[in-house]
Design a protein around this motif. Structure first.
Motif, mmCIF file in Angstrom:
data_model
loop_
_atom_site.group_PDB
_atom_site.id
_atom_site.type_symbol
_atom_site.label_atom_id
_atom_site.label_comp_id
_atom_site.label_asym_id
_atom_site.label_seq_id
_atom_site.Cartn_x
_atom_site.Cartn_y
_atom_site.Cartn_z
ATOM 1 N N GLU A 124 0.838 -1.205 0.000
ATOM 2 C CA GLU A 124 0.000 0.000 0.000
ATOM 3 C C GLU A 124 0.871 1.253 0.000
ATOM 4 O O GLU A 124 0.587 2.232 -0.709
ATOM 5 C CB GLU A 124 -0.896 -0.022 1.248
ATOM 6 N N LEU A 125 1.961 1.224 0.782
ATOM 7 C CA LEU A 125 2.817 2.404 0.911
ATOM 8 C C LEU A 125 3.848 2.507 -0.212
ATOM 9 O O LEU A 125 4.188 3.608 -0.649
ATOM 10 C CB LEU A 125 3.545 2.355 2.258
ATOM 11 N N TYR A 126 4.344 1.363 -0.660
ATOM 12 C CA TYR A 126 5.386 1.345 -1.691
ATOM 13 C C TYR A 126 5.016 0.319 -2.763
ATOM 14 O O TYR A 126 5.625 -0.764 -2.843
ATOM 15 C CB TYR A 126 6.738 0.968 -1.078
ATOM 16 N N PRO A 127 4.041 0.591 -3.573
ATOM 17 C CA PRO A 127 3.551 -0.411 -4.536
ATOM 18 C C PRO A 127 4.590 -0.874 -5.542
ATOM 19 O O PRO A 127 4.469 -1.977 -6.085
ATOM 20 C CB PRO A 127 2.392 0.314 -5.234
ATOM 21 N N ASP A 128 5.627 -0.083 -5.782
ATOM 22 C CA ASP A 128 6.611 -0.441 -6.798
ATOM 23 C C ASP A 128 7.874 -1.083 -6.222
ATOM 24 O O ASP A 128 8.783 -1.437 -6.976
ATOM 25 C CB ASP A 128 7.015 0.803 -7.603
ATOM 26 N N VAL A 129 7.927 -1.238 -4.910
ATOM 27 C CA VAL A 129 9.113 -1.825 -4.287
ATOM 28 C C VAL A 129 8.874 -3.325 -4.068
ATOM 29 O O VAL A 129 7.834 -3.716 -3.535
ATOM 30 C CB VAL A 129 9.426 -1.151 -2.934
ATOM 31 N N PRO A 130 9.802 -4.198 -4.465
ATOM 32 C CA PRO A 130 9.620 -5.639 -4.254
ATOM 33 C C PRO A 130 9.458 -5.987 -2.772
ATOM 34 O O PRO A 130 10.126 -5.395 -1.908
ATOM 35 C CB PRO A 130 10.911 -6.243 -4.809
ATOM 36 N N VAL A 131 8.561 -6.911 -2.507
ATOM 37 C CA VAL A 131 8.356 -7.428 -1.155
ATOM 38 C C VAL A 131 8.597 -8.933 -1.195
ATOM 39 O O VAL A 131 7.943 -9.662 -1.943
ATOM 40 C CB VAL A 131 6.943 -7.124 -0.632
ATOM 41 N N VAL A 132 9.556 -9.382 -0.403
ATOM 42 C CA VAL A 132 9.929 -10.801 -0.334
ATOM 43 C C VAL A 132 9.628 -11.291 1.073
ATOM 44 O O VAL A 132 10.130 -10.723 2.053
ATOM 45 C CB VAL A 132 11.418 -10.999 -0.660
ATOM 46 N N CYS A 133 8.812 -12.327 1.183
ATOM 47 C CA CYS A 133 8.441 -12.826 2.508
ATOM 48 C C CYS A 133 9.054 -14.204 2.760
ATOM 49 O O CYS A 133 9.338 -14.967 1.833
ATOM 50 C CB CYS A 133 6.931 -12.874 2.683
ATOM 51 N N GLY A 134 9.283 -14.512 4.026
ATOM 52 C CA GLY A 134 9.858 -15.791 4.414
ATOM 53 C C GLY A 134 9.564 -16.081 5.872
ATOM 54 O O GLY A 134 8.758 -15.402 6.508
ATOM 55 N N GLY A 135 10.217 -17.099 6.426
ATOM 56 C CA GLY A 135 9.964 -17.496 7.806
ATOM 57 C C GLY A 135 8.930 -18.603 7.881
ATOM 58 O O GLY A 135 8.359 -19.033 6.880
ATOM 59 N N ILE A 136 8.647 -19.045 9.086
ATOM 60 C CA ILE A 136 7.795 -20.212 9.305
ATOM 61 C C ILE A 136 6.364 -19.975 8.811
ATOM 62 O O ILE A 136 5.729 -20.860 8.239
ATOM 63 C CB ILE A 136 7.815 -20.633 10.794
ATOM 64 N N GLU A 137 5.832 -18.777 9.035
ATOM 65 C CA GLU A 137 4.454 -18.495 8.627
ATOM 66 C C GLU A 137 4.322 -18.522 7.114
ATOM 67 O O GLU A 137 3.328 -19.025 6.579
ATOM 68 C CB GLU A 137 4.009 -17.139 9.187
ATOM 69 N N ALA A 138 5.315 -18.026 6.416
ATOM 70 C CA ALA A 138 5.305 -18.076 4.956
ATOM 71 C C ALA A 138 5.533 -19.496 4.465
ATOM 72 O O ALA A 138 4.846 -19.989 3.560
ATOM 73 C CB ALA A 138 6.373 -17.145 4.394
ATOM 74 N N SER A 139 6.481 -20.164 5.081
ATOM 75 C CA SER A 139 6.896 -21.486 4.619
ATOM 76 C C SER A 139 5.760 -22.501 4.678
ATOM 77 O O SER A 139 5.526 -23.248 3.720
ATOM 78 C CB SER A 139 8.079 -21.972 5.470
ATOM 79 N N LEU A 140 5.028 -22.524 5.767
ATOM 80 C CA LEU A 140 4.000 -23.552 5.960
ATOM 81 C C LEU A 140 2.647 -23.161 5.372
ATOM 82 O O LEU A 140 1.720 -23.965 5.366
ATOM 83 C CB LEU A 140 3.857 -23.872 7.446
ATOM 84 N N ARG A 141 2.563 -21.950 4.858
ATOM 85 C CA ARG A 141 1.328 -21.500 4.214
ATOM 86 C C ARG A 141 1.580 -21.171 2.738
ATOM 87 O O ARG A 141 0.817 -20.451 2.118
ATOM 88 C CB ARG A 141 0.775 -20.265 4.947
ATOM 89 N N ARG A 142 2.647 -21.732 2.189
ATOM 90 C CA ARG A 142 3.057 -21.338 0.843
ATOM 91 C C ARG A 142 2.102 -21.828 -0.242
ATOM 92 O O ARG A 142 2.011 -21.233 -1.308
ATOM 93 C CB ARG A 142 4.469 -21.838 0.561
#
Length: 617
Positions: A124-142
């Motif tokens: 919402e704040l930076y629509p043109d900046v890449p966002v890369v997510c990781g960690g346990i919450e990302a990993s098990l809900r991929r």
């Protein structure tokens, strides 16, 4: 080497005008290798990238997300060391009172579904900046996953979070590849080739020809058997040597999971854990209050990662994989020397271990060349005939560690597989463990004693556990030790009926054990047991499995594990009556409770002293 910056002033002290990455994390910032964000940020730093940390930002305030401005390469997001919903809610879906990853244990410093909220805010704040997510919450809900709190199947968190790229599993290699790709000028939408990553596209021409297609999300919603099929495919593709690219179709987009990354070599593991961690909470965060999560790990050493234990209620297979990766003895001993110089160190190493402490090497020799078997488990309910059982290297580490200057005691507190101990024909490890590495009590996890439940759990039979208890008692007598055994037990796991729970209660009666706390089965994303809970089908055996979802029956099963407590009397009485086991209501020593109207008395056990074994004769 100082902490990485969490304020503009600290960034300026580094001499930076702009960070390469701004890392949003849901925990307090603790620079210790037991915490994923610490490892990822230090690895990036080691490769020359500038990383600033934003810890537990207020989701209702834009300022923390804008603190460092626009990063040169990307925002990184991790919800925390634990899935935010597990961190916030008990199995009864009641709000927990304490968050151990926050100053003073204060609850509410991160939002529910933190990964979705953080990533969405950044987009919402930076629509043109890449966002890369990781960690346990990302990993098990991929990919699609059953969500216990919504009681529904949710789609890939990559879609709900609006992140550009998701990194699953342990990400040291992956994050550097992503950083290098972005640094070279590659658009985030073109980074679709890196292992351990999940990406999305509407362009079907980008999909690999040799990929395995999962049932579509709509098909999974329409038929639980498609959920089982999807889980089976995902589970069989967690190995880097044999895993395929997976494609999960949605109505107008495809989510693509690339194969897992190959295991770290010992040199790579050593390098990861030798980075300049401060091994503490950032002072500005610690000033707000002590963060309880640091206490158990501050004087502990991680010796390995990965697990081939095959516990069906555990998601480690989907996150770290089944191939054990370990550090060298020299690396571990060097870290202990660093720990011993800490001003608060009292001479006690709390732990040398990992997900399973006594799994120091792969289950068999072929795994590092050919990967794990997709059609069989390494140990589980029945061990594979090719399982290589050897504690010698791990034991050598423990022996050398306790010889180091300033070390009074080295404990083993992370999980130990008692079945692996029993399969070892050399008794030395068990003997040394009892003599030198137990802090008065040994915690093990039989989880249940009814075989029809154990097979669903992927745990060994009761008979083996009984042998272990006897051997533990004999060795304590042999060495004149006065130590206890604390078994972790679980109620209401798929496969557990009232009769199973009664069988467990009878075992507790005969062993004299009264657990102070009882753990109900908690359906969390990514586990085989959660698949059973949602579908009623065992994904390994393909047959139907009994699942209790009724809160009252779950309360009865839980009460049976603490049948002596007066407040549980009515539930235990109802359970025994419903199961036709009135023979356990009476005055005989085999009875669990007395008839109605009788005086009900209970003397609680001494705290922490669960099953007393051994002792001097």
């Amino acid at each position: 080497m100082p902490f990485l910056p969490i304020t503009l002033e600290e960034m300026k002290e580094y001499g930076w005008e702009q960070p390469d990455f701004v890392y949003i994390i849901g925990d307090a910032y603790i620079d210790h290798p037991s915490f994923g964000p610490a490892i990822i940020s230090r690895v990036l730093e080691n490769f020359g990238y500038k990383v600033c940390i934003v810890s537990q930002p207020d989701i209702n305030d834009d300022k923390p997300f804008k603190l460092f401005g626009k990063p040169r390469l990307a925002f990184l997001v991790c919800a925390g060391n634990i899935d935010s919903m597990v961190d916030h809610y008990s199995v009864s879906k009641k709000r927990r009172k304490k968050d151990y990853y926050t100053p003073n244990g204060e609850m509410g410093k991160r939002p529910d579904r933190a990964l979705i909220r953080y990533c969405s805010k950044l987009k919402e704040l930076y629509p043109d900046v890449p966002v890369v997510c990781g960690g346990i919450e990302a990993s098990l809900r991929r990919l699609n996953h059953y969500d216990y709190w919504d009681d529904s199947v949710r789609r890939s968190v990559l879609l709900d979070s609006h992140a550009d790229l998701l990194l699953y599993g342990m990400g040291e290699k992956t994050i550097v590849q992503v950083a290098d790709a972005l640094d070279s000028g590659l658009d985030i939408k073109d980074i679709i080739y890196i292992r351990n990553s999940v990406w999305k596209t509407k362009d079907k021409s980008l999909l690999p020809d040799d990929a395995v297609w999962l049932p579509s999300y709509d098909e999974v919603l329409a038929d639980k058997m498609n959920y089982v099929k999807s889980f089976q495919i995902q589970y069989k593709n967690t190995d880097p040597f044999t895993g395929k690219t997976l494609i999960e179709p949605y109505k107008n987009i495809y989510v693509v999971q690339n194969p897992p990354e190959f295991p770290l070599s010992q040199d790579e593991m050593d390098a990861t854990y030798s980075l300049p961690y401060m091994r503490a909470c950032h002072p500005l965060i610690e000033a707000k209050g002590h963060v309880p999560a640091i206490d158990e790990v501050k004087f502990s050493v991680i010796s390995n990662r990965g697990c081939y234990g095959g516990c069906h209620f555990c998601a480690l297979t989907m996150h770290q994989g089944r191939i054990i990766q370990s550090r060298t003895k020299e690396s571990i001993l060097e870290e202990i020397k660093i720990i011993s110089k800490d001003k608060d160190f009292k001479g006690y190493i709390h732990d040398i271990g990992g997900p399973t402490a006594n799994f120091y090497r792969p289950a068999c020799g072929k795994q590092l060349k050919h990967g794990v078997c997709t059609q069989r488990e390494c140990i589980g309910y029945d061990p594979c005939k090719n399982l290589e059982v050897d504690h010698s290297e791990y034991l050598d580490i423990l022996k050398e560690a306790r010889k180091l200057p300033g070390i009074k005691k080295v404990f083993v507190r992370s999980g130990l597989r008692y079945d692996y101990i029993m399969y070892d024909k050399n008794p030395e490890f068990f003997e040394e463990l009892i003599k030198y590495h137990i802090s008065g009590q040994l915690k093990v996890a039989p989880e249940h004693i009814a075989d029809e439940v154990l097979v669903r759990m992927g745990k060994p039979s009761r008979g083996l556990y009984d042998q272990f208890v006897k051997r533990y008692e004999d060795l304590n007598h042999k060495f004149g030790m006065d130590q206890y055994l604390v078994p972790y037990l679980m109620s209401s796991h798929p496969g557990s009926t009232l009769n199973s729970a009664i069988e467990l209660a009878e075992y507790l009666r005969d062993s004299g054990h009264m657990p102070e706390q009882v753990q109900d089965f908690y359906p969390t994303p990514g586990t085989a047991s959660t698949c059973m809970y949602y579908t009623g089908i065992d994904p390994f055996r393909g047959d139907k499995v009994y699942v209790t979802k009724n809160p009252h029956e779950k309360a009865m099963q839980r009460a049976l594990m603490q049948y002596k407590l007066p407040q549980n009397y009515d539930l235990v009485y109802e359970a025994l009556t419903k199961a036709g086991r009135q023979d356990l209501i009476g005055f005989d020593k085999k009875c669990l409770i007395k008839p109605r109207g009788s005086k009900v008395g209970y003397i609680p056990p001494r705290r922490g002293k669960e099953i007393k074994t051994g002792g001097k004769k």
